[in-house]
Design a protein around this motif. Structure first.
Motif, mmCIF file in Angstrom:
data_model
loop_
_atom_site.group_PDB
_atom_site.id
_atom_site.type_symbol
_atom_site.label_atom_id
_atom_site.label_comp_id
_atom_site.label_asym_id
_atom_site.label_seq_id
_atom_site.Cartn_x
_atom_site.Cartn_y
_atom_site.Cartn_z
ATOM 1 N N HIS A 56 -11.069 8.069 -15.068
ATOM 2 C CA HIS A 56 -11.713 8.879 -16.127
ATOM 3 C C HIS A 56 -12.790 9.786 -15.543
ATOM 4 C CE1 HIS A 56 -10.619 5.836 -19.538
ATOM 5 N NE2 HIS A 56 -9.572 6.380 -18.939
ATOM 6 N N LEU A 57 -13.225 9.500 -14.316
ATOM 7 C CA LEU A 57 -14.376 10.243 -13.796
ATOM 8 C C LEU A 57 -13.992 11.673 -13.422
ATOM 9 C CD1 LEU A 57 -16.197 7.523 -11.675
ATOM 10 C CD2 LEU A 57 -16.878 8.452 -13.879
ATOM 11 N N GLY A 58 -12.790 11.830 -12.900
ATOM 12 C CA GLY A 58 -12.354 13.193 -12.529
ATOM 13 C C GLY A 58 -13.360 13.853 -11.599
ATOM 14 N N ASP A 59 -13.742 15.088 -11.954
ATOM 15 C CA ASP A 59 -14.633 15.795 -11.013
ATOM 16 C C ASP A 59 -16.093 15.367 -11.203
ATOM 17 O OD1 ASP A 59 -14.322 18.867 -12.957
ATOM 18 O OD2 ASP A 59 -15.055 16.853 -13.419
ATOM 19 N N ASP A 60 -16.284 14.302 -12.019
ATOM 20 C CA ASP A 60 -17.646 13.748 -12.115
ATOM 21 C C ASP A 60 -17.872 12.698 -11.026
ATOM 22 O OD1 ASP A 60 -17.465 14.145 -15.589
ATOM 23 O OD2 ASP A 60 -18.983 15.024 -14.268
ATOM 24 N N LYS A 104 -21.344 9.210 -7.465
ATOM 25 C CA LYS A 104 -21.694 8.710 -6.122
ATOM 26 C C LYS A 104 -23.120 9.118 -5.776
ATOM 27 C CE LYS A 104 -17.314 8.076 -3.802
ATOM 28 N NZ LYS A 104 -16.361 8.514 -2.760
ATOM 29 N N LEU A 105 -23.486 10.361 -6.190
ATOM 30 C CA LEU A 105 -24.836 10.874 -5.922
ATOM 31 C C LEU A 105 -25.861 9.991 -6.634
ATOM 32 C CD1 LEU A 105 -25.860 13.683 -4.629
ATOM 33 C CD2 LEU A 105 -26.382 14.286 -6.991
ATOM 34 N N GLU A 106 -25.528 9.633 -7.878
ATOM 35 C CA GLU A 106 -26.481 8.816 -8.651
ATOM 36 C C GLU A 106 -26.617 7.431 -8.016
ATOM 37 O OE1 GLU A 106 -25.589 7.232 -12.605
ATOM 38 O OE2 GLU A 106 -27.670 7.673 -13.075
ATOM 39 N N MET A 107 -25.514 6.864 -7.569
ATOM 40 C CA MET A 107 -25.599 5.520 -6.967
ATOM 41 C C MET A 107 -26.423 5.586 -5.688
ATOM 42 S SD MET A 107 -22.047 3.602 -7.739
ATOM 43 C CE MET A 107 -20.798 4.811 -7.557
ATOM 44 N N LYS A 108 -26.224 6.669 -4.922
ATOM 45 C CA LYS A 108 -27.003 6.837 -3.692
ATOM 46 C C LYS A 108 -28.477 7.008 -4.049
ATOM 47 C CE LYS A 108 -26.557 6.705 0.619
ATOM 48 N NZ LYS A 108 -26.994 5.320 0.408
ATOM 49 N N ALA A 109 -28.718 7.859 -5.060
ATOM 50 C CA ALA A 109 -30.106 8.131 -5.488
ATOM 51 C C ALA A 109 -30.789 6.833 -5.883
ATOM 52 C CB ALA A 109 -30.107 9.106 -6.668
ATOM 53 N N LEU A 110 -30.139 6.064 -6.706
ATOM 54 C CA LEU A 110 -30.769 4.850 -7.227
ATOM 55 C C LEU A 110 -31.084 3.861 -6.109
ATOM 56 C CD1 LEU A 110 -29.018 4.210 -10.624
ATOM 57 C CD2 LEU A 110 -31.444 4.463 -10.183
ATOM 58 N N LEU A 134 -25.855 10.135 -17.179
ATOM 59 C CA LEU A 134 -25.243 10.483 -15.897
ATOM 60 C C LEU A 134 -25.253 11.979 -15.623
ATOM 61 C CD1 LEU A 134 -22.237 8.134 -15.276
ATOM 62 C CD2 LEU A 134 -23.972 8.842 -13.681
ATOM 63 N N CYS A 135 -26.446 12.592 -15.596
ATOM 64 C CA CYS A 135 -26.498 14.005 -15.190
ATOM 65 C C CYS A 135 -26.707 14.029 -13.678
ATOM 66 C CB CYS A 135 -27.692 14.692 -15.857
ATOM 67 S SG CYS A 135 -27.340 14.967 -17.567
#
Ligand SMILES: COc1cccc(Nc2ncc(-c3ccc(C(=O)NCC(=O)Nc4ccccc4)cc3)c(OCC3CCNCC3)n2)c1
Length: 355
Positions: free
Chosen positions: A45-49, A54-60, A173-174
């Motif tokens: 479901h994520l598609g091009d999101d 991944k960026l958010e998981m890295k950020a967190l 999730l922005c």
């Protein structure tokens, strides 16, 4: 649905939220018995999101702040991503101040009376609003210092833990760009009600300035019990946001009006900066200093937690710390961070003995 990736480590309970492509379930971390929130995302479901997730998981993984909801573990399977997060037992800011929404009905006066009753019940005192708002500013100041922007600050993303401590999340999730704040962000996201004018008209904008505007809307909602810009028609809502005009109820103090006005400036260059905001007189009133970003000994080494875990896993403390200090955000990381959080809350640092 049984997720085998969680088997033996987490016990899933009810669903506590579902956003665009994420579902959040309440769960129990078995080894500590602690409640956690697990955000489950289907890769398909994520598609091009996918890159944003991944960026958010890295950020967190790089964020550690008292007022930002902690990431404990990331699990990736063929079909899913699981983000194991701190569970905020106090629920949403919304539940503490029901924001009075615009309802267009013909009986205008009836609305006024209902509105008046609702609003009376729903707004916070200045000192209560200040108590919560200082924590939100502390989290956002830390975020900006780390080179991130939230861009979707709204009551749904402000939660509480069991002792009424504010926990900022980003449920929507922005994207959070790592390449510094000053990169001009072109994508528009976030709910229009809290969105800054420049974001609404799709102009290039700075994430830091957009967050200041949204915090202005949040503070207004805390003090008034309703929103500065609201309208059931999206076009009128945009017009109101772009006009920058909003009511100032007579109960607002001069200090509150000044602070809100400095944040709700249509021209982002006239808007107060986070550096000025943390030491604004309205925020420091009754406190012994500016809002601090807080000290964050990031991924600190705590010998008590290490020894409790080394006993349970039956390996030496040295071996245990070797596994922990690579911060893989695996079950070791989750167990350690949960024990550390319990210790900071003055709770006993212990694991559920293998029954
Ligand atoms: C007691 O009754 C209640 C009632 C309601 C909630 C709770 N508790 C409760 N605790 C924890 C969560 C949660 C934590 C993190 C994330 C997340 O997505 N993190 C990612 C993240 O934070 N990125 C990020 C943060 C800062 C900067 C940059 C990136 C998602 C959900 C939750 O969710 C439920 C939703 C429901 C819809 N509205 C929003 C919350 N709910 C409890």
């Amino acid at each position: 649905v049984r997720y085998t990736a969680l088997k033996g480590h987490y016990e899933l309970e009810k669903t506590i939220g579902c956003g665009g492509f994420a579902k959040v379930k309440l769960a129990t971390h078995i080894l500590t018995g602690e409640k956690v929130a697990i955000k489950i995302m289907e890769k398909a479901h994520l598609g091009d999101d996918l890159p944003r997730v991944k960026l958010e998981m890295k950020a967190l993984q790089n964020l550690s702040h008292r007022h930002i909801c902690k990431l404990y573990q990331v699990i990736e399977t063929e079909a899913h991503y699981f983000m194991v997060m701190e569970y905020c037992a106090g629920g949403e800011l919304f539940d503490h101040i029901g924001i009075f929404y615009f309802i267009y009905i013909d009986y205008f006066y009836l609305l006024l009376i209902i509105g008046y009753i609702l609003v009376e019940k729903n707004r916070l005192s200045e000192s209560e609003a200040r108590h919560f708002f200082r924590q939100i500013v502390s989290a956002v100041a830390y975020l900006h210092e780390q080179g991130y922007a939230h861009r979707d600050l709204k009551p749904e993303n402000v939660l509480f833990d069991k002792d009424q401590t504010v926990k900022l999340i980003d449920f929507g999730l922005c994207a959070k760009p790592k390449e510094g704040m000053e990169s001009l962000l072109a994508t528009s996201c976030g709910s229009p009600t809290y969105a800054a004018p420049e974001l609404v008209i799709g102009k290039k904008y700075f994430g830091s300035q957009v967050d200041i505007w949204s915090m202005g809307v949040l503070l207004y909602a805390l003090l008034c019990g309703f929103l500065p810009f609201d309208d059931s028609s999206i076009d009128n809502l945009y017009r109101k946001i772009l006009s920058g005009k909003y009511d100032e109820p007579e109960w607002l103090s001069r200090g509150s009006k000044r602070l809100i006005s400095s944040m709700l400036q249509v021209d982002p260059n006239n808007r107060i900066t986070i550096e000025k905001l943390v030491c604004h007189p309205w925020l420091t009133m009754g406190y012994d200093g500016p809002v601090t970003k807080g000290i964050h000994n990031f991924h600190e080494k705590d010998n008590e937690c290490i020894s409790v875990m080394s006993d349970s896993y039956r390996i030496s403390k040295h071996e245990m710390w070797k596994k922990l200090s690579c911060w893989n955000y695996d079950y070791y990381t989750a167990t350690y961070l949960i024990l550390l959080t319990r210790k900071k809350r003055g709770l006993p640092v212990k694991l559920v003995t293998s029954s």
